[in-house]
Structures are given as C-alpha cells and as structure tokens.
Design an enzyme around this catalytic site. Structure first.
Site, PDB file in Angstrom:
ATOM      1  N   MET B   1       0.844  -1.186   0.000  1.00 60.28           N
ATOM      2  CA  MET B   1       0.000   0.000   0.000  1.00 60.28           C
ATOM      3  C   MET B   1       0.880   1.236   0.000  1.00 60.28           C
ATOM      4  O   MET B   1       1.884   1.224   0.689  1.00 60.28           O
ATOM      5  CB  MET B   1      -0.863   0.057   1.284  1.00 60.28           C
ATOM      6  CG  MET B   1      -2.092  -0.803   1.257  1.00 60.28           C
ATOM      7  SD  MET B   1      -3.552   0.232   0.930  1.00 60.28           S
ATOM      8  CE  MET B   1      -4.018  -0.370  -0.673  1.00 60.28           C
ATOM      9  N   PRO B   2       0.545   2.256  -0.647  1.00 58.85           N
ATOM     10  CA  PRO B   2      -0.573   2.390  -1.553  1.00 58.85           C
ATOM     11  C   PRO B   2      -0.278   1.782  -2.928  1.00 58.85           C
ATOM     12  O   PRO B   2       0.876   1.488  -3.246  1.00 58.85           O
ATOM     13  CB  PRO B   2      -0.706   3.909  -1.684  1.00 58.85           C
ATOM     14  CG  PRO B   2       0.702   4.376  -1.600  1.00 58.85           C
ATOM     15  CD  PRO B   2       1.357   3.475  -0.574  1.00 58.85           C
ATOM     16  N   VAL B   3      -1.324   1.611  -3.700  1.00 61.68           N
ATOM     17  CA  VAL B   3      -1.185   1.256  -5.110  1.00 61.68           C
ATOM     18  C   VAL B   3      -1.686   2.440  -5.933  1.00 61.68           C
ATOM     19  O   VAL B   3      -2.796   2.920  -5.716  1.00 61.68           O
ATOM     20  CB  VAL B   3      -1.994  -0.006  -5.474  1.00 61.68           C
ATOM     21  CG1 VAL B   3      -1.751  -0.367  -6.930  1.00 61.68           C
ATOM     22  CG2 VAL B   3      -1.626  -1.181  -4.574  1.00 61.68           C
ATOM     23  N   LYS B  39       3.490   1.152  -4.774  1.00 59.90           N
ATOM     24  CA  LYS B  39       3.460   0.368  -6.007  1.00 59.90           C
ATOM     25  C   LYS B  39       2.758   1.170  -7.086  1.00 59.90           C
ATOM     26  O   LYS B  39       1.734   1.808  -6.807  1.00 59.90           O
ATOM     27  CB  LYS B  39       2.678  -0.931  -5.786  1.00 59.90           C
ATOM     28  CG  LYS B  39       3.057  -1.710  -4.531  1.00 59.90           C
ATOM     29  CD  LYS B  39       4.510  -2.134  -4.525  1.00 59.90           C
ATOM     30  CE  LYS B  39       4.850  -2.966  -3.303  1.00 59.90           C
ATOM     31  NZ  LYS B  39       6.315  -3.160  -3.174  1.00 59.90           N
TER      32      LYS B  39
ATOM     33  N   GLU C   7      -5.184   3.864  -4.367  1.00 59.43           N
ATOM     34  CA  GLU C   7      -5.794   3.060  -3.311  1.00 59.43           C
ATOM     35  C   GLU C   7      -4.877   3.136  -2.102  1.00 59.43           C
ATOM     36  O   GLU C   7      -3.714   2.727  -2.179  1.00 59.43           O
ATOM     37  CB  GLU C   7      -5.961   1.615  -3.777  1.00 59.43           C
ATOM     38  CG  GLU C   7      -6.933   1.501  -4.938  1.00 59.43           C
ATOM     39  CD  GLU C   7      -6.845   0.202  -5.698  1.00 59.43           C
ATOM     40  OE1 GLU C   7      -7.884  -0.252  -6.183  1.00 59.43           O
ATOM     41  OE2 GLU C   7      -5.730  -0.360  -5.826  1.00 59.43           O
TER      42      GLU C   7
END
Lengths: 62, 62, 62, 62, 62, 62
Positions: B1-3, B39, C7
C-alpha cells in the site's frame, strides 16, 4: 459475483489454468457460494509498466 | 500500500521512468509512509479504446 | 485521460488535497499534456480489507 | 506483484482472513514467487450496486 | 463477461436501477451476446475523493 | 466523472464505436449530467485470461 482480478507478470497458460482452478476452490472453501458464479480476470503486466519504490521493475538490477 | 494506477495513452519508457519516480516522491511528500511500499501500475490505453462525449478518441478529428 | 487512481489507507482531507495537486503536477512535468484532463480517483482502503503475505493488515501485530 | 483484488458481497472478517490466507497459498502453489509480495485488496460490494441481466441484485426476488 | 463498471457521484437507487437496465440493453444492441452474462458494478464516488485539474471536486467553487 | 469501464472479449472497432455512443446516451438519459464529462475505457480481454467456474474460457469445450 464475486469477481477476482489478478494482476501479475506474465505466466504460462498452464500456470493460469491451475491458478484459476485453485483460486476458485479457495473462494468456495472460505466464503461459500456457487462455483459457477466466480469470475476471474487475469491481467498480464509488463515489467516496464510496474514500479515499486519509484523504480520501474524492468530497470532494476537484480 | 498504496497502489497507484495510471491509465494513459502510450508514453516512452523514459517518460514512464520519470513518472514512476515523481509520483512516488509526490506521495511520500504529501501522505508520508515508506517509499518502498508504494506500487505503481501503468496501463497503456489505445486511442481506439477510450471515449469521451460518446466518441472514441481515435475517431475524433482534431 | 489520463486517469490516476490511488488506493490507500485513510488520509486526512488536507493530505488528499495536497496529493491530488502534486500528482497532477508530477504527471504534467514528466508526461506533458493538459492539466485539466488529468483525473484522479482516491479509494480509501480499510485495514480489514488489505492483506500482504496472506495476512490481513488489521490482524498484523506491529 | 501480484495484486489480487476481490469484489464480493459483504463477508465476515473471519471469512476475509481465511480467504486472504488461502488465495495467497493458491497463488504460490500454482505460480510460484514470494508469499510476502502478494497483495490482496478486498472490496465489499453492496447488493444495490451490482446488477446482472440488467437487474440490480437488491431488486431481485429470490 | 462482459463486466461494466461505473464510477460516479452518488445517485438515487431509482437512477441506478434504470442505469443498469439501459447499459445492459445498450451492450446487447451494439455488441450482441447474452443479456444474463452482463455484469454491472457501480461504485459511488465521494466528491472528496475525485479531482480534476489537480483540485478535489469538493473544494471547487461552482 | 463518470468513468465507465467495459471489460469484454475483443469486438470490432465499429462495435466499440456504437457501444461508446450508446452507453453515453444511456447514462445521460438515466442519470443526467453533461455528455462531454462521460469517459469510457474499453479493455479487450483475451479468452485465455478469463475464467468462470474455475475454468479458463479458452479451455472450455462449447
């Protein structure tokens, strides 16, 4: 429902076949429901399109 | 996280490299966290697969 | 185009505001294009809905 | 990488915990790779937000 | 297949019902296929989670 | 906003053109809003990347 999406680096068709089977079984085992209703979508990701720590995977030296 | 996922028209690999670096830095600067955990997934979108106002971009005359 | 989706675990509205601004600027700087065309969608992810290494984050002991 | 996303109707936290564990194991078994690198994101979908055959699930009579 | 996902600001349940029905009909009319196979997933997006031009919609003055 | 994404097996460009037009019209008819603001992203899915009931579509015998 459910929809399971897998984003991963390129695998063989044999691996995808086994993955689809086993993810579906894992879902039914843990969450119940009708096997036929489980949809899986695989996205092949190129190493030039994925980064972690700010560096594109294709550019990493390992 | 985060993506972080970026859907965009095709760019050069040099642009993607800089984009991944700068998005990651922007995230750490504004939201904190560990750079390594960030990511990024880039999706190259073809102009025949994107529409606005009901018209596919590849069909637009400008 | 482009669409950038993030996200991440819940952040403050101030952090989201700064993130949207800086991601947009990072995109224009590295890939060019019209700032107005850049769309950002943030998804707040609950720690009970994210796992790594097979363990839900909310269940991790650290 | 990989990222596995599951969109499903609301389950208990116990079911999610088991699902995350078993999906991760299924992935490693069929596709190999490092367990720690496998990320799972669960999205709880409300029956008022899912449709099949043109009918919202919450409106179906069965 | 297909899966149609709609990310939009909050609408009433009546609007969602009509939207699901009409998107499904539009798909069959233009691309053919079996109506029952068409899945639609709606995501309600909060104005504090969407930005264009680098500015969160909830912060825009209009 | 809104963003409509369609994941489907490969269609012709003529079908995509009609689909984009009709989905956009269906959205405006049922949910209102400005036609120009409606964005559509089509993803072509290969039958080797989609599964239901645990079986990859490309492997199904029908």
């Amino acid at each position: 429902m459910p929809v399971i999406r897998v984003e991963m680096f390129k695998r063989t068709q044999e691996q995808k076949k086994n993955l689809a089977k086993e993810l579906t079984e894992a879902f039914v085992r843990t969450c119940g429901g009708n096997k036929e209703a489980i949809k899986i979508l695989i996205t092949d990701v190129d190493k030039s399109n994925w980064a972690s720590g700010g560096i594109i995977t294709a550019d990493k030296k390992d």
